[in-house]
Design a protein around this motif. Structure first.
Motif, PDB file in Angstrom:
ATOM      1  N   MET A   1       9.951  46.390  19.517  1.00  0.00           N
ATOM      2  CA  MET A   1      10.982  45.221  19.905  1.00  0.00           C
ATOM      3  C   MET A   1      11.254  44.630  18.521  1.00  0.00           C
ATOM      4  O   MET A   1      10.436  44.388  17.557  1.00  0.00           O
ATOM      5  CB  MET A   1      10.196  44.190  20.743  1.00  0.00           C
ATOM      6  CG  MET A   1      10.971  42.890  20.868  1.00  0.00           C
ATOM      7  SD  MET A   1      10.082  41.893  22.213  1.00  0.00           S
ATOM      8  CE  MET A   1      10.025  42.922  23.581  1.00  0.00           C
ATOM      9  N   ARG A  86      17.792  39.614  26.823  1.00  0.00           N
ATOM     10  CA  ARG A  86      16.670  39.413  27.042  1.00  0.00           C
ATOM     11  C   ARG A  86      15.658  39.883  25.691  1.00  0.00           C
ATOM     12  O   ARG A  86      14.616  38.989  25.422  1.00  0.00           O
ATOM     13  CB  ARG A  86      16.061  40.235  28.292  1.00  0.00           C
ATOM     14  CG  ARG A  86      14.513  40.191  28.711  1.00  0.00           C
ATOM     15  CD  ARG A  86      14.184  40.676  29.659  1.00  0.00           C
ATOM     16  NE  ARG A  86      14.899  40.497  31.059  1.00  0.00           N
ATOM     17  CZ  ARG A  86      16.022  41.293  31.723  1.00  0.00           C
ATOM     18  NH1 ARG A  86      15.975  42.635  31.229  1.00  0.00           N
ATOM     19  NH2 ARG A  86      16.665  41.017  32.714  1.00  0.00           N
ATOM     20  N   ASN A  87      16.157  40.823  25.164  1.00  0.00           N
ATOM     21  CA  ASN A  87      15.564  41.326  24.184  1.00  0.00           C
ATOM     22  C   ASN A  87      15.397  40.644  22.975  1.00  0.00           C
ATOM     23  O   ASN A  87      14.487  40.198  22.233  1.00  0.00           O
ATOM     24  CB  ASN A  87      15.983  43.112  23.632  1.00  0.00           C
ATOM     25  CG  ASN A  87      15.524  44.106  24.612  1.00  0.00           C
ATOM     26  OD1 ASN A  87      14.545  43.703  25.195  1.00  0.00           O
ATOM     27  ND2 ASN A  87      16.279  45.256  24.671  1.00  0.00           N
ATOM     28  N   TYR A  88      16.604  40.024  22.738  1.00  0.00           N
ATOM     29  CA  TYR A  88      16.994  39.024  21.563  1.00  0.00           C
ATOM     30  C   TYR A  88      16.002  37.703  21.822  1.00  0.00           C
ATOM     31  O   TYR A  88      15.392  37.518  20.654  1.00  0.00           O
ATOM     32  CB  TYR A  88      18.262  38.537  21.877  1.00  0.00           C
ATOM     33  CG  TYR A  88      18.676  37.498  20.900  1.00  0.00           C
ATOM     34  CD1 TYR A  88      18.627  37.479  19.424  1.00  0.00           C
ATOM     35  CD2 TYR A  88      19.172  36.156  21.403  1.00  0.00           C
ATOM     36  CE1 TYR A  88      19.194  36.594  18.846  1.00  0.00           C
ATOM     37  CE2 TYR A  88      19.356  35.011  20.718  1.00  0.00           C
ATOM     38  CZ  TYR A  88      19.384  35.234  19.215  1.00  0.00           C
ATOM     39  OH  TYR A  88      19.866  34.127  18.373  1.00  0.00           O
ATOM     40  N   LEU A  89      16.012  37.283  22.965  1.00  0.00           N
ATOM     41  CA  LEU A  89      15.224  35.842  23.144  1.00  0.00           C
ATOM     42  C   LEU A  89      13.648  36.101  23.108  1.00  0.00           C
ATOM     43  O   LEU A  89      12.914  35.541  22.634  1.00  0.00           O
ATOM     44  CB  LEU A  89      15.343  35.436  24.357  1.00  0.00           C
ATOM     45  CG  LEU A  89      17.099  35.022  24.436  1.00  0.00           C
ATOM     46  CD1 LEU A  89      17.440  34.298  25.915  1.00  0.00           C
ATOM     47  CD2 LEU A  89      17.270  33.688  23.479  1.00  0.00           C
ATOM     48  N   ASN A  90      13.147  37.403  23.579  1.00  0.00           N
ATOM     49  CA  ASN A  90      11.998  37.818  23.585  1.00  0.00           C
ATOM     50  C   ASN A  90      11.559  38.145  22.313  1.00  0.00           C
ATOM     51  O   ASN A  90      10.137  38.066  21.877  1.00  0.00           O
ATOM     52  CB  ASN A  90      11.443  38.845  24.664  1.00  0.00           C
ATOM     53  CG  ASN A  90      11.381  38.466  25.920  1.00  0.00           C
ATOM     54  OD1 ASN A  90      11.178  37.267  26.294  1.00  0.00           O
ATOM     55  ND2 ASN A  90      11.822  39.345  26.881  1.00  0.00           N
ATOM     56  N   GLY A  91      12.405  38.598  21.383  1.00  0.00           N
ATOM     57  CA  GLY A  91      11.988  38.783  20.161  1.00  0.00           C
ATOM     58  C   GLY A  91      12.233  37.743  18.987  1.00  0.00           C
ATOM     59  O   GLY A  91      12.058  38.047  17.814  1.00  0.00           O
ATOM     60  N   PHE A 115      16.062  35.899  33.009  1.00  0.00           N
ATOM     61  CA  PHE A 115      14.695  35.852  33.211  1.00  0.00           C
ATOM     62  C   PHE A 115      14.643  35.517  34.630  1.00  0.00           C
ATOM     63  O   PHE A 115      14.305  34.341  34.941  1.00  0.00           O
ATOM     64  CB  PHE A 115      14.278  34.420  32.322  1.00  0.00           C
ATOM     65  CG  PHE A 115      14.361  34.640  30.781  1.00  0.00           C
ATOM     66  CD1 PHE A 115      13.269  35.360  30.323  1.00  0.00           C
ATOM     67  CD2 PHE A 115      15.315  34.048  29.961  1.00  0.00           C
ATOM     68  CE1 PHE A 115      13.399  35.573  28.861  1.00  0.00           C
ATOM     69  CE2 PHE A 115      15.285  34.533  28.665  1.00  0.00           C
ATOM     70  CZ  PHE A 115      14.381  35.056  28.005  1.00  0.00           C
ATOM     71  N   ASN A 118      11.221  33.453  35.121  1.00  0.00           N
ATOM     72  CA  ASN A 118      11.089  32.107  34.582  1.00  0.00           C
ATOM     73  C   ASN A 118      12.212  31.225  35.359  1.00  0.00           C
ATOM     74  O   ASN A 118      13.465  31.324  35.202  1.00  0.00           O
ATOM     75  CB  ASN A 118      11.342  32.268  33.116  1.00  0.00           C
ATOM     76  CG  ASN A 118      10.498  33.193  32.442  1.00  0.00           C
ATOM     77  OD1 ASN A 118      10.427  34.354  32.803  1.00  0.00           O
ATOM     78  ND2 ASN A 118       9.641  32.641  31.401  1.00  0.00           N
ATOM     79  N   VAL A 158       9.112  31.062  26.250  1.00  0.00           N
ATOM     80  CA  VAL A 158       8.258  32.521  26.184  1.00  0.00           C
ATOM     81  C   VAL A 158       7.070  32.046  25.354  1.00  0.00           C
ATOM     82  O   VAL A 158       7.249  31.739  24.202  1.00  0.00           O
ATOM     83  CB  VAL A 158       9.084  33.490  25.753  1.00  0.00           C
ATOM     84  CG1 VAL A 158       8.550  34.539  25.403  1.00  0.00           C
ATOM     85  CG2 VAL A 158      10.529  33.790  26.553  1.00  0.00           C
ATOM     86  N   GLU A 159       6.125  32.361  26.095  1.00  0.00           N
ATOM     87  CA  GLU A 159       4.580  32.009  25.314  1.00  0.00           C
ATOM     88  C   GLU A 159       4.529  30.800  24.632  1.00  0.00           C
ATOM     89  O   GLU A 159       4.309  30.419  23.772  1.00  0.00           O
ATOM     90  CB  GLU A 159       4.485  33.273  24.425  1.00  0.00           C
ATOM     91  CG  GLU A 159       4.226  34.469  24.752  1.00  0.00           C
ATOM     92  CD  GLU A 159       3.864  35.615  23.793  1.00  0.00           C
ATOM     93  OE1 GLU A 159       3.978  35.432  22.611  1.00  0.00           O
ATOM     94  OE2 GLU A 159       3.719  36.713  24.282  1.00  0.00           O
ATOM     95  N   VAL A 163      13.081  29.242  23.862  1.00  0.00           N
ATOM     96  CA  VAL A 163      13.876  30.166  23.376  1.00  0.00           C
ATOM     97  C   VAL A 163      15.394  30.015  23.696  1.00  0.00           C
ATOM     98  O   VAL A 163      16.319  30.670  23.321  1.00  0.00           O
ATOM     99  CB  VAL A 163      13.298  31.538  23.593  1.00  0.00           C
ATOM    100  CG1 VAL A 163      11.947  31.942  23.285  1.00  0.00           C
ATOM    101  CG2 VAL A 163      13.376  31.680  25.054  1.00  0.00           C
TER     102      VAL A 163
END
Length: 206
Positions: A1, A86-91, A115, A118, A158-159, A163
Motif C-alpha cells: 500500500m 479507498r487506497n488513497y485514504l487508507n494510505g 467506507f 465506517n 482511520v485509526e 482522512v
C-alpha cells in the motif's frame, strides 16, 4: 500500500477532484488558488500556486496529500474510483468534500461505498482541525446561508486519524473565491480562508 512518508517528501501540491455523474466538479474556480495564496502567506506552506486536477481513478491521485471536491449536483464513483480512493485514504491521503449546496444526497451514498464499515461522524469543536493555527471554538463557521441549518463538519476516521472531511451547510469554497464572485464581506472571506488554512495545517502536520 502506498504511504505518504513525511511532509518533507511532499511537493506541496494539491488537487481538485474531477468526478463523474454530471455534477459541476469545476465550481468555484478561484477558490483553491486563493486558499493556496493565503496559506503560503500566513502559515508558511510552500504549495504550488496552481492546483492540479485529478480523477478519482487515476494513479496520480496518490501524488497529492490533499484533494478537494466540490459541486452542486450528482456524483458517481465507478468501482475502480472507489478502490483507488479507498487506497488513497487508507494510505495517508486526505479528501475534503465541500457541499456547494445540492451535493449532499448524492455524496453520502458514494462515501458509503468507499467506507462501507465506517459511518460519517460529526467532528466536535474540540478537534485539532478547529484549534490551530486559527481558533474556531464553535467549530465549522457558517459562510453562506441556504436552509437555515447550522454548519456541520463530518468525518471518516482511520485509526483515529481524520482522512475524509465533509463540510455541509457551510460553503467554505464560496468564501475562498474572489471577492466579486459572491460579494462576501471581507470578514466572512477571512473566516473561510482561516478555516481552510486549518484544514491544510492539519494535513501537513499529522
Amino acid at each position: 500500500m502506498f504511504l505518504f512518508a513525511s511532509i518533507s517528501s511532499f511537493s506541496q501540491e494539491i488537487a481538485l477532484l474531477k468526478y463523474s455523474g454530471g455534477g459541476d466538479w469545476y465550481a468555484n474556480p478561484t477558490s483553491l488558488p486563493n486558499l493556496i495564496r493565503f496559506c503560503n502567506s500566513n502559515i508558511q506552506t510552500q504549495i504550488k500556486a496552481k492546483p492540479s486536477t485529478v480523477e478519482p481513478g487515476s494513479p496520480d491521485l496518490l501524488s497529492y496529500p490533499f484533494v478537494h471536491m466540490t459541486g452542486h449536483g450528482n456524483v458517481v464513483f465507478s468501482d475502480s474510483d472507489i478502490s483507488n480512493l479507498r487506497n488513497y485514504l487508507n494510505g495517508g491521503g486526505f479528501l475534503h468534500i465541500d457541499d456547494n449546496y445540492g451535493m449532499d444526497q448524492y455524496i453520502r451514498k458514494e462515501i458509503k461505498k468507499i467506507f462501507p464499515n465506517n459511518n460519517l461522524v460529526e467532528i466536535p469543536s474540540s478537534h485539532p482541525i478547529f484549534q490551530k493555527p486559527f481558533p474556531f471554538p464553535n467549530g465549522l463557521p457558517k459562510i453562506h446561508e441556504h436552509d437555515a441549518k447550522r454548519p456541520q463538519a463530518f468525518g471518516i476516521f482511520v485509526e483515529n486519524k481524520l482522512v475524509l472531511l465533509y463540510t455541509y451547510e457551510c460553503d467554505l469554497g464560496d468564501g475562498w473565491e474572489d471577492p466579486e464572485v459572491n460579494n462576501d464581506p471581507a470578514e466572512v472571506r477571512q473566516k473561510a480562508l482561516k478555516m481552510g488554512a486549518n484544514i491544510i495545517n492539519y494535513i501537513f502536520t499529522n
